[in-house]
Each structure stands twice: as C-alpha cells, then as structure tokens.
Write a protein that holds these residues in place. Structure first.
Motif, PDB file in Angstrom:
ATOM      1  N   HIS B 266       0.844  -1.209   0.000  1.00  0.00           N
ATOM      2  CA  HIS B 266       0.000   0.000   0.000  1.00  0.00           C
ATOM      3  C   HIS B 266       0.879   1.260   0.000  1.00  0.00           C
ATOM      4  N   ALA B 267       1.905   1.241   0.844  1.00  0.00           N
ATOM      5  CA  ALA B 267       2.747   2.433   1.020  1.00  0.00           C
ATOM      6  C   ALA B 267       3.516   2.768  -0.259  1.00  0.00           C
ATOM      7  N   LEU B 268       3.961   1.724  -0.979  1.00  0.00           N
ATOM      8  CA  LEU B 268       4.709   1.982  -2.220  1.00  0.00           C
ATOM      9  C   LEU B 268       3.833   2.731  -3.228  1.00  0.00           C
ATOM     10  N   HIS B 300      -5.855  -0.123  -4.772  1.00  0.00           N
ATOM     11  CA  HIS B 300      -4.929  -0.038  -3.646  1.00  0.00           C
ATOM     12  C   HIS B 300      -4.588  -1.431  -3.136  1.00  0.00           C
ATOM     13  N   GLU B 301      -5.625  -2.237  -2.997  1.00  0.00           N
ATOM     14  CA  GLU B 301      -5.425  -3.590  -2.492  1.00  0.00           C
ATOM     15  C   GLU B 301      -4.573  -4.417  -3.463  1.00  0.00           C
ATOM     16  N   SER B 302      -4.651  -4.109  -4.755  1.00  0.00           N
ATOM     17  CA  SER B 302      -3.832  -4.862  -5.716  1.00  0.00           C
ATOM     18  C   SER B 302      -2.348  -4.697  -5.413  1.00  0.00           C
ATOM     19  N   GLN B 303      -1.975  -3.506  -4.940  1.00  0.00           N
ATOM     20  CA  GLN B 303      -0.571  -3.270  -4.662  1.00  0.00           C
ATOM     21  C   GLN B 303      -0.115  -3.986  -3.394  1.00  0.00           C
ATOM     22  N   SER B 304      -0.996  -4.040  -2.388  1.00  0.00           N
ATOM     23  CA  SER B 304      -0.618  -4.759  -1.174  1.00  0.00           C
ATOM     24  C   SER B 304      -0.550  -6.261  -1.432  1.00  0.00           C
TER      25      SER B 304
END
Lengths: 510, 510
Positions: B266-268, B300-304
């Motif tokens: 998420h942070a990235l 967003h969730e895809s990145q986490s």
C-alpha cells in the motif's frame, strides 16, 4: 443556553488548534525527515482556518448572545471571563495586518536556516540582515498592537499580560541587588565535585528513570506520554492528552533528570485544568491561537520551575530517590553518596550558555536579553552593535569573556523564530514559583514533612486548587493574590536562593 | 493560471484532511488511553471543516474558472481529470443529507461498542438491532446517491467506482468455477508442516526483520515509518510521509512478515504518486473526504496483495531471504529449510476466519459477504436471518460447521462501523494484482531473473510507471487497459493460483 452555543463554536475552533498541536508534536518526535515538506503547509492551513472561524460573523453573533445571557453574572464568573478572553483574542487578531503575519511566517523559515548556519560558523554577520528584518517586523507588530510608554510593552504583553518594560526593570533591579552579593560569595567558595555527572549513562536507563520521576511527582500517564526529542517541550491536546518530551545526552545525566521534572511541571498544570473548561476559551489562548491552559507563559514556567528546582533539586528529594538512581547506574555513581550528588546538581558556576546555567546565574542571562530586546525595539541599540553590547553585559554580570558569537549572541533559537518578548517569562516563572511555594508552606501544615516522606500529593493538591484548575480564568496577578495575598513579589525568590546557597556553600552574601 | 488557483484552494482542503489522518494515525499508535475522549471530536470537526470548504461558493467559483481555462485540453489531461474528480466529490456530498451522515456517525460509536460486547459473548441478538439500523441507513444512503439496477450498486461505487452487483456476480462466478476444483484437490492432499510458525518469536526481533523486509522491497523510510498497532493499516499524509503499522503476535510469525509486506505494498503506491499531484484532487478522494492516492480501494489492495503474495510468498523470495530470518531465530527455526518454510507459509486449510485465510480460500469469505450484503440491501435477506444464511454458505463453500457467531457472522468489524460495500475490493485487489503481474512479466524482459536475484527495482519501476504515478487520474479500468490491454480480467488470477498450488501440492484440479 446561549453560553453553551458559544462554547460549541469555540470548541470547534479549539479542535482545529489542538489538531495543529498534534501535528507539531508529531513533527518533533515521530515525523520522517522528508515529511517536513508539507507539514509546514498543513499547520499554516489549520492556523488560517482557526483564525477565520474566530473572526467570522457567526462567532461575533454567538458572543453577543452569550454576553446578553450572562450579563447578570459577576465579573469573574467563568462565563464572563470566557467571553472577555474570546473578545480580547478577536480584537488582537483584528489589529494585526495579515500581510505582517504572512511576512513574519515567511521570514521565520529563512531566518532559522540562516541562524543555524551562522551559529555553526560563529558568524554574526551572516545572521544580521535577518535579525534586522525580524526586529523591524517586531516593531511593526508592536505598533499594530498599540503601546503607550514603550513599544516593547506590546510584545511583552502577548506572553505575559500586565507586565511592561518598566515593571520588569523594577523587578530586575530588585533581583539583581538581592542575588549579586550571593553570587559573589558563592563564586569565591570551594566548588563541589561534579565529575561523575559526565560519566557514560545509557539512554534506555535514563529514559526508564525519567519515566519513574515523572510518575513519582504525579504525572498521569493514562493522559500523557514521554518521548525523546532534540529540544524538549510539553504540549497539550486538552487535559486528557498532555505529552512531554526530554533529551538524553549520554554524557550528562542532569539534562534528562531535571528536564523531565521541568516538563512534568508544565504537564501537571495542563492535566489539572478544570474539565469544564476543556475545549473552551479558559483552556486555550485564542489571541495567540495556541492551545495552552496556563494564564501566562510566566505562570506556566512557575509550575515547571517549582517541580524542577524547589522539589527536584532539594536535599529531601535526593535523600529519598538517590537509591533508585544508583541502582540503575551502580558503576557510574560508585562512591558517590546522596549528599555529594545533591551538591553536584546544585553547583554554581557562571557560564556563557543560558540553557546550561544554574539557578543562581540563570536570571542574569535573562536580564541581559530583556535589556537588549527593549533597546532593539525602541531603537537605542542597533542590530549591528548587538555582539558588543552582549559581550559587555556578560563581562559586567558574570565576569566572563565571550570567545565567539556561537557562545554569545547566537546561542538562542528565539530571535531566529521572530519571537521577541518571551525571555522575561523565564525569570517571572522563577519568581512566581518561589512565591507560590512560600504560600503553600504557610497554608499547608505538614507540607515539608510530606515532601520529606516523598508524598507529593499535598503539594500537587494545593497547586491544583490554587493554580491549575483555574486555567485562564484569572489573570496571573489575580491568581497570585488569591493564592498568596500579593501580586508578583520577588522577595520569596531572593529569600529562597539566599537560604539555599548560604547553606549549601557555607557562605554569607558579600 | 486559474487551475493553479483552484489547486491552492484544494490544497488547503487537503491539508485539513491529511491533518485528520495524522490524528487517526496517532490515535491508533501513540495516543494515551484517555486521549480518546476528545480525539473523536477533533476528527469530526476537521471533517466538517473540510466538507464546508469543499462545498463553499468560493470552491465552485474557482472550479468554473479553472474549467474555462482548461477547456482546450484533452479529456484525460491531469487538469481536466482533477476538475472532474472535484466536481464528482462535491456532487456526492450534495446528494447525501447531513442528517443521514450525522446519524451514521452517531450510530457508529454505539454500534461498535455493541459489536465488541456481542462478539465477546458470541451473542448475535445483542448486535442485531444495531445492524438493522445500519442496514436501514445504508439503504437510505444508497437511495440518496441513486441507483438503477440494485441499491447495493450505489454503495459498491463509493470504494470501487464502475463496479456493480451484476459485474461482481459475473466476476465471482468465474472465480468460483476457476478455483473450486483446485481447492477440492488441494484439500485432499497431504498438509505441509507448519508447527514451527507457532514457536515463541520475540517481538523486538520480529520488528527488526519486518523493517528489513519493508526496506528490501523499496519502502523509503525517509518518507515513512513502521509502528506496532492492534489492527494494521497504511496511512498517507502526502507522498512524503506515508506510514505503515503491523502487529507482532509472539506465537505466530507470519502475521508480522506478510502483514508488513502487505502494508508496504500500500505504502509503495502512495509514495509513488506523481509529486505534481500532491495536495490536489488526483491525490485525495474529496468524495470520500479521505486522503488517499489510489484510484479505488481495489486498485490499492492490488498493490498490497502483489507484494505480499506474488513477491512475498514466492519460492524465490524465501530462497533469498530465509537465511536472514533464520539468523534472527536460530532456535525457533532449527531443522527447517527454506523450502519447508515456503511450503508452510503457503499451506491451504479452509477455516472460519477471513483474516486468517490463505490465498486459495480467501475469496470464498469475500464472495459470501458480498452476496449477503446485496441481499440485505435489496431486502431479500432480513438481518435476523443472517446467522443462518452465513452458516449455510460456509458449509457450502468451505465444508465447515460454524460453532458460534463469534467465529461466524460477528467476526468482522466492518458492519459495526456502517461500512457496507467494501468487502468486494479485497477480491478485486487479488484479481488486479495477478493481472498486473502477468503484464509486467510480458513487458519486462528479465523480470523473473531480477526477482530471483532480489532486485525489486525493475518491478517497482514498472508499477510506478503503470500504476502509482497516476494517482487518481485514470479510472481503475483505464489504468488496467493502459497497463495490460484489458479491463479487469479474472483469468490471470485463476492461472496464477492454479500454477502455484498444483506445483506446491503436486495435484491436478478435480
């Protein structure tokens, strides 16, 4: 009912201000390095929003309605004082042109960077143009606020309402004549041993003991926390969340011990404000747009100095708590008994640096700064002549030669932030602490006995009743008259220093 | 020039929202217990202030001027999209009656307390009246926002614009038929060893390794920090200050490992948003009044999920990093090699609890919740019949009997906070992660080699270029089409799970 409507509006303004305080705390304890890029904008926006809400017609309308609804109450009723404080805050805001505020904020950022560089290079010339503009803006601010006898009066009145250049001069003259002979006598006496204070003290153990001290004197950690920082401070987001910070230099133990007691003293004030005042004008200074429960900076400082010095540097305190300290640092304190430790943390030595000064020389650092500030404001001293004036005053008062500006006129952060007029509040805090302590001794039978036993509740209770609970309801001198029968009075302070140091050093003032 | 004027106004609104985010972060990581008394009021005030600033005539005036000044730009220019996003946010606010918002906020506080108590006692009846009102209010919200095919569509559209009940049904049908046979086959196979994951893992060492993992995959700690909390989350105060949290249960190592990789993902995203969008409508969702850089919750969730699962649960990842982990926990991991460890953290076992679910069973937990939510919203399921419906679905999909409501219908916090419509975003995140990963593999020659070597910069660079930098400029499906040539597509996800688990378990789907 109408006063409640006003409180609801002011509560929202207070929320914005305390939110800003959370951002300040975060920026000085938790924020990652590059967060600084937007933090300034976030804080500036909240400050603008709060000012707009305060100045809005809606606030004036609610003020007028509350005024009518409470007109029958006595002048010093909380409601009447809350209304008066709010009106005063709005009036102050109206007097200060927004262009001036804006330019001061802009200058602050560049001036502080210039000061950091100038101090590192010990180069006053690099800071001089910034200070010249700071002084010019401070003068404009004084003129906007308004003054009669001296422009400096307007600036002193912001942190310390009621005090003036003339009243400070009278106060300082008395302090100077009261303690200068004492300082001469002590300076001629044999210095106590202090070498062990500079041993290697691991940070984690210092933190552990600092927390123990804060808790011991009554800090409620369910409504607070202690974190490390570079420049220690206390900050409050209402009485239910009052945080303190301290620093832990590895090679100088007193910094964390007395720094923690100092900030805890501030925190006890905020934690003790009447819950009914929370989020309202008696808990927040709408004039300074700063969420603070104390009635003046000096009154706030009185609480930190009282716990730091009158309690924390007393013989009784270390007779009781030295064992717990030595348990944590058995090697560093080997062969040092509690009396030796007590003498060490009260040793007097004229020095160049204000923040390292002992109780007996500290006020000389303040008096010199106040004298200089008042002359800068009325134009009798030019910024370019400041280093010379500084060095002469240090020689006159403390007998020291200033080797460079870094250890002289460039040592304090205050002027780089544009704050002129706050130094006096440190000495006022010292004076007021002694005055309150003397009153508590007179009024509380058995106070000294409880302090000898390590029971700090009676003293804290007296301070809660006489100072903390009132928040900003009474003026500083009203508070003092109620608590001690007199307005600000330097005699108990001079008596305290005289009794303390004649006993410690076995001297008589000369 | 006019678009810049709009940005200045929106920047101030953004400052208020991000300040509120700082208060939220603080309340979940640092705030002393009793600070909670006023923190809710502070956050509510900032939210009201931001909404008022957004809806003010001044904002509309600046929007109109910016609209005229940028009318010549293409529809997908950042300026045009920023204006459109802001208008959509304002329109959404205008449609929702403030009385409804107010009642939802009020109910949230009491409903959450009721849920905590009901869950502890495993007593659905105690929570039922609160959930009934929550559902009724959610329905009112859906009606206020507007919908055509199904009321649930309006609620899904808040976190996941463009998705509908019908589109989710189609997506879920395909996922179900794609992975149900795989789950059956894996469930029948021999379970890997996992006992060592429950050894005693000291918290300080877990934290140290979590920080190492976050740094390894590219988290910039000059613009972030990692703290412990109870319910982990990521939060952003602009791209220059993006913080993550994790939890460190002493007896279950995977929670901190994969929780940290998840929040870092998420942070990235937030750290990678175009600096030019900072404080603007392409970095903040003014409709949800929430400072978030992602285009949808699912995006967003895809990145986490991508970093947690595709990178963090891969064979390559532990081949490289297991040594550093075992160095920290030599006793706990004695006799466990990297392959055994990799199998353990990918073990599949149908369970009752969503947050403990593995990759292969997780979506069944989501599909059941989405089905129930849509039925509650259109009235075909009554709240009182919810436990029965829940338990039947768990039996049908996972073959398990639900022993009590605590481990059934009462397990999630979501419904007690009034949020209905967000569960689907978890599965959308899974689907989108696989789709993006497949595209990156096609487009980046040598991607797998760089991952084998522990060089995460090429993957992060591709995600920065294709996802992160765009913030909220493109819709989720626009983003997917640009990156992969297709809008949301479940096939790469099904392919990924199939390839992964057939290899790990040596099975074929049945």
């Amino acid at each position: 009912m109408s006063y409640q409507d006003l409180l609801q509006r002011l509560g929202a303004i207070n929320d914005v201000l305390t939110s800003s305080s959370v951002l300040v705390w975060d920026s000085r304890t938790m924020m990652p390095p590059r967060g600084v890029a937007v933090r300034g904008q976030q804080i500036a926006t909240l400050s603008t929003v709060a000012a707009e809400m305060l100045m809005a017609d809606e606030t004036s309308r609610l003020l007028d309605a509350a005024d009518r609804a409470t007109a029958h109450l006595p002048d010093d009723a909380a409601e009447r004082r809350g209304i008066a404080q709010t009106r005063a805050g709005i009036a102050l805001h109206r007097r200060i042109p927004s262009a001036l505020r804006h330019r001061q904020a802009e200058l602050r950022a560049t001036a502080q960077a210039a000061w950091i560089e100038a101090r590192a290079k010990s180069d006053f010339a690099g800071f001089q143009p910034y200070l010249e503009e700071s002084v010019a803006l401070a003068r404009q601010l004084a003129d906007a606020i308004g003054w009669s006898a001296a422009p400096y009066d307007a600036l002193i009145g912001l942190p310390e309402p009621g005090e003036t250049t003339a009243s400070l001069r009278a106060l300082f003259t008395r302090i100077r004549e009261g303690i200068a002979p004492l300082l001469r006598a002590v300076s001629a006496a044999k210095a106590p041993r202090t070498d062990f204070l500079q041993a290697d003290y691991p940070v984690a153990l210092q933190h552990d003991f600092a927390l123990h001290l804060a808790r011991t004197i009554g800090y409620d950690l369910d409504r607070g926390r202690l974190d490390p920082t570079v420049h220690p401070f206390e900050i409050s987001f209402t009485r239910d969340d009052v945080r303190i910070t301290t620093r832990y230099p590895r090679n100088f133990l007193p910094a964390s011990l007395f720094g923690t007691l100092h900030e805890t003293g501030h925190a006890l004030y905020e934690q003790g404000v009447d819950p009914a005042y929370s989020r309202g004008p008696l808990a927040t200074d709408f004039g300074n747009l700063y969420a603070v429960g104390g009635v003046s900076f000096g009154a706030h400082e009185s609480q930190s100095r009282l716990w730091e010095n009158h309690v924390g540097r007393s013989r009784d305190f270390w007779a009781l708590h030295y064992g717990a300290l030595r348990d944590r640092f058995p090697e560093q304190l080997a062969g040092v008994d509690d009396e030796t430790f007590h003498r060490a943390v009260n040793s007097v030595r004229p020095g160049l640096i204000r923040v390292e000064a002992d109780e007996l020389t500290y006020d000389f650092h303040i008096m010199l700064r106040v004298e200089i500030e008042s002359q800068l404001l009325d134009g009798t001293l030019k910024v370019k002549d400041l280093p010379t004036a500084w060095n002469e005053a240090i020689k006159r008062d403390l007998g020291l030669d200033v080797p460079d500006d870094r250890r002289g006129v460039l040592q304090d952060i205050h002027w780089s932030t544009g704050y002129i007029g706050t130094f006096c509040t440190y000495t006022i805090g010292n004076v007021m602490a002694a005055q309150l302590m003397a009153s508590a001794r007179q009024q509380l039978v058995g106070l000294d006995r409880s302090l000898t036993d390590g029971d700090y509740a009676p003293l804290l209770g007296w301070l809660r009743d006489n100072v903390h609970q009132h928040g900003r309801r009474f003026s500083r001198n009203e508070l003092l008259v109620r608590a001690s029968g007199r307005s600000l009075d330097p005699e108990p302070y001079i008596d305290y220093l005289t009794a303390k140091y004649t006993a410690l050093y076995g001297v008589v003032p000369t």
